[in-house]
Design a protein around this motif. Structure first.
Motif, PDB file in Angstrom:
ATOM      1  N   ALA A 121       0.831  -1.209   0.000  1.00 57.33           N
ATOM      2  CA  ALA A 121       0.000   0.000   0.000  1.00 57.33           C
ATOM      3  C   ALA A 121       0.862   1.254   0.000  1.00 57.33           C
ATOM      4  O   ALA A 121       0.576   2.227  -0.708  1.00 57.33           O
ATOM      5  N   ARG A 122       1.924   1.246   0.811  1.00 59.38           N
ATOM      6  CA  ARG A 122       2.815   2.403   0.876  1.00 59.38           C
ATOM      7  C   ARG A 122       3.401   2.724  -0.496  1.00 59.38           C
ATOM      8  O   ARG A 122       3.428   3.885  -0.923  1.00 59.38           O
ATOM      9  N   VAL A 130      -0.718   7.886   3.587  1.00 57.83           N
ATOM     10  CA  VAL A 130      -1.418   6.604   3.652  1.00 57.83           C
ATOM     11  C   VAL A 130      -1.523   6.207   5.120  1.00 57.83           C
ATOM     12  O   VAL A 130      -0.519   6.133   5.831  1.00 57.83           O
ATOM     13  N   LEU A 131      -2.753   5.954   5.566  1.00 55.86           N
ATOM     14  CA  LEU A 131      -3.023   5.635   6.965  1.00 55.86           C
ATOM     15  C   LEU A 131      -3.604   4.237   7.097  1.00 55.86           C
ATOM     16  O   LEU A 131      -4.277   3.739   6.184  1.00 55.86           O
ATOM     17  N   SER A 132      -3.377   3.621   8.247  1.00 55.90           N
ATOM     18  CA  SER A 132      -3.929   2.300   8.541  1.00 55.90           C
ATOM     19  C   SER A 132      -5.277   2.452   9.239  1.00 55.90           C
ATOM     20  O   SER A 132      -5.357   3.020  10.326  1.00 55.90           O
ATOM     21  N   PHE A 133      -6.312   1.921   8.615  1.00 54.94           N
ATOM     22  CA  PHE A 133      -7.665   1.978   9.166  1.00 54.94           C
ATOM     23  C   PHE A 133      -8.218   0.586   9.466  1.00 54.94           C
ATOM     24  O   PHE A 133      -9.433   0.403   9.564  1.00 54.94           O
ATOM     25  N   GLY A 271     -12.440   0.015   1.646  1.00 57.69           N
ATOM     26  CA  GLY A 271     -12.184  -1.137   0.795  1.00 57.69           C
ATOM     27  C   GLY A 271     -11.092  -0.940  -0.229  1.00 57.69           C
ATOM     28  O   GLY A 271     -11.087  -1.602  -1.276  1.00 57.69           O
ATOM     29  N   LEU A 272     -10.147  -0.053   0.044  1.00 59.26           N
ATOM     30  CA  LEU A 272      -9.092   0.221  -0.925  1.00 59.26           C
ATOM     31  C   LEU A 272      -8.049  -0.901  -0.942  1.00 59.26           C
ATOM     32  O   LEU A 272      -7.826  -1.592   0.047  1.00 59.26           O
ATOM     33  N   THR A 273      -7.402  -1.054  -2.080  1.00 62.76           N
ATOM     34  CA  THR A 273      -6.303  -1.981  -2.272  1.00 62.76           C
ATOM     35  C   THR A 273      -5.157  -1.220  -2.928  1.00 62.76           C
ATOM     36  O   THR A 273      -5.361  -0.097  -3.415  1.00 62.76           O
ATOM     37  N   PRO A 274      -3.956  -1.783  -2.977  1.00 62.14           N
ATOM     38  CA  PRO A 274      -2.892  -1.100  -3.715  1.00 62.14           C
ATOM     39  C   PRO A 274      -3.278  -0.778  -5.153  1.00 62.14           C
ATOM     40  O   PRO A 274      -2.919   0.282  -5.678  1.00 62.14           O
ATOM     41  N   GLU A 275      -4.027  -1.660  -5.787  1.00 63.94           N
ATOM     42  CA  GLU A 275      -4.447  -1.407  -7.167  1.00 63.94           C
ATOM     43  C   GLU A 275      -5.345  -0.182  -7.258  1.00 63.94           C
ATOM     44  O   GLU A 275      -5.146   0.689  -8.120  1.00 63.94           O
ATOM     45  N   THR A 276      -6.338  -0.072  -6.377  1.00 63.09           N
ATOM     46  CA  THR A 276      -7.227   1.092  -6.437  1.00 63.09           C
ATOM     47  C   THR A 276      -6.499   2.365  -6.004  1.00 63.09           C
ATOM     48  O   THR A 276      -6.793   3.454  -6.507  1.00 63.09           O
ATOM     49  N   ILE A 277      -5.553   2.250  -5.098  1.00 63.43           N
ATOM     50  CA  ILE A 277      -4.765   3.420  -4.716  1.00 63.43           C
ATOM     51  C   ILE A 277      -3.972   3.936  -5.910  1.00 63.43           C
ATOM     52  O   ILE A 277      -3.907   5.143  -6.165  1.00 63.43           O
TER      53      ILE A 277
END
Length: 385
Positions: A121-122, A130-133, A271-277
């Motif tokens: 994700a980073r 980028v934060l952890s939720f 519901g984010l993923t690295p791909e959507t980010i």
């Protein structure tokens, strides 16, 4: 109730009760037979380098677990990326640590999985916040483990208050949909105004803008309501109503900029993923990622004896002998027997953690983060995106 949430206690973990039953049977058998050899055991996920790197995390808990035990431990520094070979070496009388294997593997496996996902994700948005939720997706007892793993991988912060107490870091966050719903449709401005009046000045004024109306409409109302005090807006629209999330984000950016509000950041979550980010990183300023981290597969570590009383041994499918692992200049990960010469350009990675029960390497989260991000660049982690 002495244990209302059914949580295994710290005392049970340290005493070796947090174990698989067959280790207790093993102790009884070996003590009956008068056997307690000096062994070398190694923790591995893969025997040979695979090219698929993961982040090593959890060493600090293992050090606490083994403190006071008559063993020596060497391990990769926390934050190191590895793709095979041993990540930890334990030497000592077997019965000094037999029952600790279960907890040892748990302390390494799940945090390493969390940290690896957080690093993905980073690197998906290296220039964004980028934060952890994700703490809401795990048992509360391990929330600090999630958030620490996220910080180790370079995330900028997290949301869990009690985890912040453990980690001595301030948790972040602004408002949920519950706040907006309680004020009700048509009263969004009242909700944002009350929030602005109630929370400390150092809390960012980030308005949730997707509760009742079109996201652009609520965004413009928030900008009008809070004026220059508005720091940002957050989109947390449920997937079933989201449509083209990138288009929605671009539209909001357009409408804000058209009114001279380039200073208002757009923050996305849900519901984010690295791909959507990666799809949003050029139109949004920050992201909150949760279930992608907490739903990560644990790293499948195992502990195996590779030497008994100085003699090489192993079970079938494992590599016998005491080993060292090296990082080569080209980012490679090489495994050799410990008594073999090191590669010409190789740096040994296994370093002392415990010597005869004394912790000789203290945890340093900031150093681990720096190592993780530097290692990611060295080995090309995420370079295919």
């Amino acid at each position: 109730m002495s244990n209302p949430f059914g949580i295994v206690s710290d005392e049970a973990i340290l005493e070796g009760r947090a174990t698989d039953a067959y280790f207790e049977r093993t102790r009884a058998t070996l003590e009956h037979a008068g056997r307690n050899p000096r062994v070398v055991a190694e923790v591995t996920a893969d025997q040979f380098p695979t090219g698929e790197f993961e982040v090593f995390a959890g060493v600090h808990d293992v050090a606490t677990l083994f403190s006071g035990r008559a063993v020596d431990i060497d391990a990769l520094p926390e934050g190191t990326l590895f793709d095979g070979g041993p990540v930890m070496r334990i030497e000592g009388p077997y019965l000094e640590f037999a029952e600790l294997e279960t907890s040892l593997l748990g302390f390494l496996s799940q945090p390493s999985g969390f940290a690896t996902a957080a690093l993905e994700a980073r690197l998906a948005a290296p220039d964004s916040q980028v934060l952890s939720f994700g703490a809401r997706h795990v048992h509360p007892a391990i929330a600090a483990t999630v958030e620490r793993s996220a910080l180790l991988a370079g995330l900028d912060g997290f949301s869990h208050v009690a985890a912040g107490d453990v980690l001595e870091r301030e948790a972040g966050g602004t408002m949920p949909h519950a706040l907006m719903l309680i004020f009700g449709e048509g009263e969004q401005d009242a909700a944002w105004t009350a929030f602005d009046e109630a929370v400390p000045e150092d809390v960012p004024r980030v308005a949730l803008v997707d509760t009742f109306w079109d996201e652009s409409a609520e965004t413009l109302l928030a900008a009008e309501t809070l004026g220059d005090r508005l720091d940002g807006v957050r989109l947390d629209t449920t997937g079933s109503r989201r449509g083209d999330f990138r288009h929605i984000t671009r539209e909001i950016r357009w409408e804000l900029d058209a009114r001279g509000r380039e200073d208002v950041d757009i923050f996305c979550s849900g519901g984010l993923t690295p791909e959507t980010i990666r799809e949003l990183r050029d139109v949004a300023d920050g992201f909150g990622i949760g279930s992608y981290i907490t739903g990560a597969d644990s790293v499948d570590f195992a502990l195996d004896i590779v030497e008994i009383e100085g003699e090489m041994t192993s079970k079938r499918g494992k590599l016998s002998g005491d080993k060292q692992v090296y990082r080569t200049a080209d980012g490679g990960h090489e495994v050799r027997l410990a008594d073999q010469p090191a590669p010409e350009d190789g740096d040994a990675l296994l370093e002392p953690v415990i010597r005869d029960g004394e912790v000789v390497r203290e945890a340093d989260l900031e150093a681990a983060t720096e190592r993780c991000l530097a290692d990611a660049e060295t080995v090309g982690f995420g370079s295919d995106h």
